[in-house]
Design a protein around this motif. Structure first.
Motif, mmCIF file in Angstrom:
data_model
loop_
_atom_site.group_PDB
_atom_site.id
_atom_site.type_symbol
_atom_site.label_atom_id
_atom_site.label_comp_id
_atom_site.label_asym_id
_atom_site.label_seq_id
_atom_site.Cartn_x
_atom_site.Cartn_y
_atom_site.Cartn_z
ATOM 1 N N ARG A 1 -36.477 79.914 77.790
ATOM 2 C CA ARG A 1 -36.208 80.198 79.207
ATOM 3 C C ARG A 1 -35.045 79.375 79.747
ATOM 4 N N VAL A 2 -34.883 78.157 79.241
ATOM 5 C CA VAL A 2 -33.791 77.310 79.751
ATOM 6 C C VAL A 2 -32.662 77.169 78.736
ATOM 7 N N ALA A 3 -32.727 77.956 77.650
ATOM 8 C CA ALA A 3 -31.690 77.953 76.604
ATOM 9 C C ALA A 3 -31.433 76.546 76.066
ATOM 10 N N ASP A 4 -32.516 75.812 75.785
ATOM 11 C CA ASP A 4 -32.410 74.456 75.226
ATOM 12 C C ASP A 4 -32.494 74.560 73.705
ATOM 13 N N LEU A 5 -31.340 74.740 73.080
ATOM 14 C CA LEU A 5 -31.301 74.960 71.633
ATOM 15 C C LEU A 5 -31.736 73.719 70.867
ATOM 16 N N GLY A 6 -31.296 72.523 71.302
ATOM 17 C CA GLY A 6 -31.605 71.297 70.562
ATOM 18 C C GLY A 6 -33.095 71.053 70.450
ATOM 19 N N THR A 7 -33.805 71.110 71.577
ATOM 20 C CA THR A 7 -35.255 70.904 71.550
ATOM 21 C C THR A 7 -35.936 72.026 70.787
ATOM 22 N N GLY A 8 -35.473 73.253 70.996
ATOM 23 C CA GLY A 8 -36.078 74.393 70.311
ATOM 24 C C GLY A 8 -35.997 74.273 68.806
ATOM 25 N N GLU A 9 -34.840 73.858 68.299
ATOM 26 C CA GLU A 9 -34.700 73.710 66.847
ATOM 27 C C GLU A 9 -35.595 72.587 66.318
ATOM 28 N N ALA A 10 -35.712 71.500 67.081
ATOM 29 C CA ALA A 10 -36.584 70.394 66.663
ATOM 30 C C ALA A 10 -38.035 70.860 66.578
ATOM 31 N N VAL A 11 -38.443 71.671 67.541
ATOM 32 C CA VAL A 11 -39.815 72.194 67.546
ATOM 33 C C VAL A 11 -40.025 73.138 66.367
ATOM 34 N N TRP A 12 -39.031 73.969 66.080
ATOM 35 C CA TRP A 12 -39.151 74.898 64.959
ATOM 36 C C TRP A 12 -39.267 74.132 63.636
ATOM 37 N N ARG A 13 -38.499 73.052 63.495
ATOM 38 C CA ARG A 13 -38.621 72.235 62.281
ATOM 39 C C ARG A 13 -40.015 71.609 62.187
ATOM 40 N N ALA A 14 -40.550 71.166 63.327
ATOM 41 C CA ALA A 14 -41.904 70.594 63.331
ATOM 42 C C ALA A 14 -42.922 71.645 62.937
ATOM 43 N N ALA A 15 -42.726 72.879 63.395
ATOM 44 C CA ALA A 15 -43.639 73.970 63.038
ATOM 45 C C ALA A 15 -43.611 74.221 61.534
ATOM 46 N N GLN A 16 -42.417 74.151 60.947
ATOM 47 C CA GLN A 16 -42.308 74.333 59.497
ATOM 48 C C GLN A 16 -42.989 73.184 58.758
ATOM 49 N N ALA A 17 -42.819 71.973 59.266
ATOM 50 C CA ALA A 17 -43.438 70.806 58.622
ATOM 51 C C ALA A 17 -44.958 70.857 58.703
ATOM 52 N N GLU A 18 -45.490 71.390 59.815
ATOM 53 C CA GLU A 18 -46.943 71.461 59.997
ATOM 54 C C GLU A 18 -47.557 72.690 59.341
#
Length: 647
Positions: free
Chosen positions: A186-203
């Motif tokens: 919604r706020v086009a925050d790519l940096g945080t979004g990518e960090a969350v996606w990496r965490a999802a892959q790790a989990e």
């Protein structure tokens, strides 16, 4: 049985008579009168959960109020039931006050339930205060707070909370990841979004279709289509929502060909598109002028859905109108059973773009008679009609009535339409004065409209002033430099034109290459001047040479002043012969049946020479040729154009 136990028993029996959804064990306990006050401490959580999950929230709260000692097991159930009430705050505050007297108040489950209740009441700051009482927030608590901020529309704060959560070492579950990725989208925050996606892959939760779809959506909203496609292609399973996110992403990010390729691939996989996916496909067809592909997209849904759904109906009207098939757009409009203001506006604008301005004005009158109230977008459609037909007096009248009769404050888009209307009509000083009188700063669209008028009427001095404003507003837009260079060239000011081109090189501003495209046999064919990569290019050039000979016998002389370089007339003529729209038309003449309508779309404005040549080609070939440039439609037939040479 004691009086307290009897009271509780009555509440529960009322619950049994009110619902057939209670678990069998609970019903057996109650009807068997096995409930004793000394067993209540063990059974109360079970009974509360049973009542709450069955929708008997009032009964659950009555039971909780009769309990001698609420606990960390019963308070969350009571708070959950309270949050389901129409007015949850009074009961919630009572429960909060009651919990403060108990040792269990600091329990994370109790505090999280309180947090959710305050969030339900839109008291996000209260929810945050409760969260701050937690010594060691867990994943559920962090997610509840993030969700509270999102539901309150405070999405940036939700993302900030998410960053704090990950920094604290929180291990997200799939629900947390989806919520945070949605917030980042919604706020086009790519940096945080990518960090969350990496965490999802790790989990190990990235394989979930819901998580992966949220990641696709996040990348789409951040404009990272290659990354979105990478996630999409790796998904082990894809539902209609995942396909829709990717198709809609390509459409909204300006990739129409990829949109349609994926949309039709979706059909081959047997996945039925939803309303918004079809809207994305239709918008891609609109952008490409791909009428036949648009018709194919329509067949993926029941026709009644277009007639009953204003969103679908508007997209279809827009597609037909902007592909030059106003008749089909009109049929859809007439058949629609639900027509909101957006549908009416789309039809009025479509009529104006395709040279049916008078019908558009009549439709405005019909719109008012039907009780529909004109809005600011209606006036944009009306003013665009005036612009394309050169109706200056009507444009002035509508612009005046907009404020005086309809109490609508003009937006900058309305001023842009008026500047465009006045500039095209040669009223350049009036247009300039309107810009000076605007209550807001003029943007690039407004100054660009004035510059366009300067080009038509060859006012180099005012064009220079407009360009200075445009360079400050959009320094990388080559079109502004090219337009002024054309004005210099038309005035034989070759040194000024050369200096401007030199400035472009110094500033590394590259000219946007003109190209045209047509749809044929389910494929979009693209043409650029000088490009010989198309397999039929030899036949295309031969066809253009044949047409050129016939046009010259009819008195055609190339309009060489549109060529911005100081070269010999013969070289200018050679350049003009192979403009992209002429290549596209020649291709269609070679590949389509006699009498079939030719539809061409161009990314830039049609030049004066091509406009003259296409009129003659339509007479020679007895074809109707519809060309949509970046400004309007030109319907060429029997040597005439629908724009009446006003564009």
């Amino acid at each position: 049985m004691s009086s307290a136990a009897a009271a509780i028993h009555r509440v529960l029996l009322q619950g049994v008579s009110s619902s057939d959804r209670l678990p069998p064990l609970t019903v057996k306990l109650l009807h068997g009168r096995l409930l004793r006050l000394d067993l209540l401490g063990d059974l109360s959580p079970l009974l509360l959960r049973a009542l709450s999950s069955s929708g008997l929230h009032v009964h659950a709260l009555r039971l909780h109020s009769l309990l001698p000692l609420p606990s960390h097991l019963t308070l969350p159930c009571a708070l959950k039931s309270a949050s389901r009430l129409p007015n949850p705050l009074p009961v919630g505050e009572q429960l909060h006050a009651r919990s403060l007297k108990l040792p269990s108040h600091s329990n994370p489950y109790v505090l999280t339930s309180l947090l959710n209740l305050y969030a339900k009441c839109d008291l996000v700051d209260h929810a945050r205060s409760v969260f701050d009482e937690m010594r060691c927030p867990n994943t559920v608590s962090w997610t509840a707070l993030i969700t509270a901020y999102m539901n309150a529309g405070r999405v940036r704060e939700a993302v900030a909370v998410a960053r704090d959560a990950f920094a604290s070492g929180m291990r997200p579950d799939s629900f947390t990841v989806v919520r945070v990725l949605t917030a980042c989208a919604r706020v086009a925050d790519l940096g945080t979004g990518e960090a969350v996606w990496r965490a999802a892959q790790a989990e190990g939760v990235a394989g979930s279709v819901f998580v992966a779809t949220a990641a696709v959506d996040m990348y789409v909203k951040c404009g990272e289509m290659a990354r979105a496609r990478e996630v999409f292609d790796k998904m082990p399973e894809k539902d209609a929502i995942a396909w829709g996110a990717m198709v809609g992403g390509y459409a909204s990010n300006g990739h129409p060909q990829e949109t349609l390729e994926l949309f039709f691939a979706m059909q081959t996989q047997g996945v039925k598109p939803d309303c918004y996916t079809v809207v994305g496909a239709l918008s891609a067809c609109t952008r490409l002028g791909a009428l036949d592909m648009g018709r194919q997209a329509v067949r993926t849904m029941d026709w009644d859905e277009f007639l009953d759904n204003p969103v679908l109906g508007t997209a279809l009207i827009d597609m037909y109108a902007k592909c030059g098939s106003t008749g089909e757009a009109w049929v859809v409009f007439q058949q629609m059973r639900k027509r909101d203001i957006v549908v009416w506006n789309a039809m009025i604008l479509g009529l104006g773009l395709t040279g049916h301005g008078k019908i558009g004005f009549a439709l405005v009158g019909q719109m008012e008679k039907s009780g529909m109230k004109l809005n600011d977008n209606t006036f944009i459609s009306i003013l665009c009609n005036c612009t394309h037909t050169g109706l200056v007096k009507d444009g002035r009248r509508y612009f005046h009535n907009m404020t005086q009769l309809y109490n609508i404050t003009p937006r900058i888009e309305h001023y842009g339409c008026m500047v465009d209307l006045l500039s095209r009509a040669g009223l350049l000083q009036e247009a300039r004065q309107l810009i000076d009188d605007m209550p807001m700063q003029a943007n690039a669209v407004v100054w660009g409209a004035l510059l366009g008028g300067c080009k038509i009427h060859r006012d180099a001095e005012l064009a220079e002033h407009a360009l200075k404003q445009l360079v400050m507003l959009e320094p990388r837009n080559s079109g502004n430099y090219v337009m002024l260079s054309n004005i210099y060239s038309n005035s034989n000011r070759w040194e000024d034109a050369a200096k401007l081109r030199s400035d472009m090189k110094v500033k590394r501003v590259e000219k946007v290459r003109a190209y045209s495209w047509v749809e044929f046999s389910g494929k979009v064919h693209e043409f650029r001047v000088g490009d010989k990569s198309h397999p039929h290019m030899d036949q295309i050039y031969q066809k253009l040479d044949e047409l050129g000979m016939e046009m010259k016998t009819m008195g055609y002389k190339p309009t060489t002043d549109v060529v911005m370089f100081d070269v010999e007339d013969e070289e200018k003529e050679h350049t003009l012969v192979y403009h992209s729209e002429k290549l596209a038309i020649a291709f269609c003449l070679l590949t389509t049946q006699p009498g079939e309508v030719i539809r061409v779309t161009k990314n830039l404005r049609v030049c004066t020479d091509c406009h003259t040549a296409i009129k003659l080609i339509s007479r020679i070939t007895h074809r109707e040729i519809i060309v949509r440039d970046n400004n309007r439609f030109h319907c060429f037939k029997d040597g005439c154009c629908s724009c009446n040479d006003y564009w």
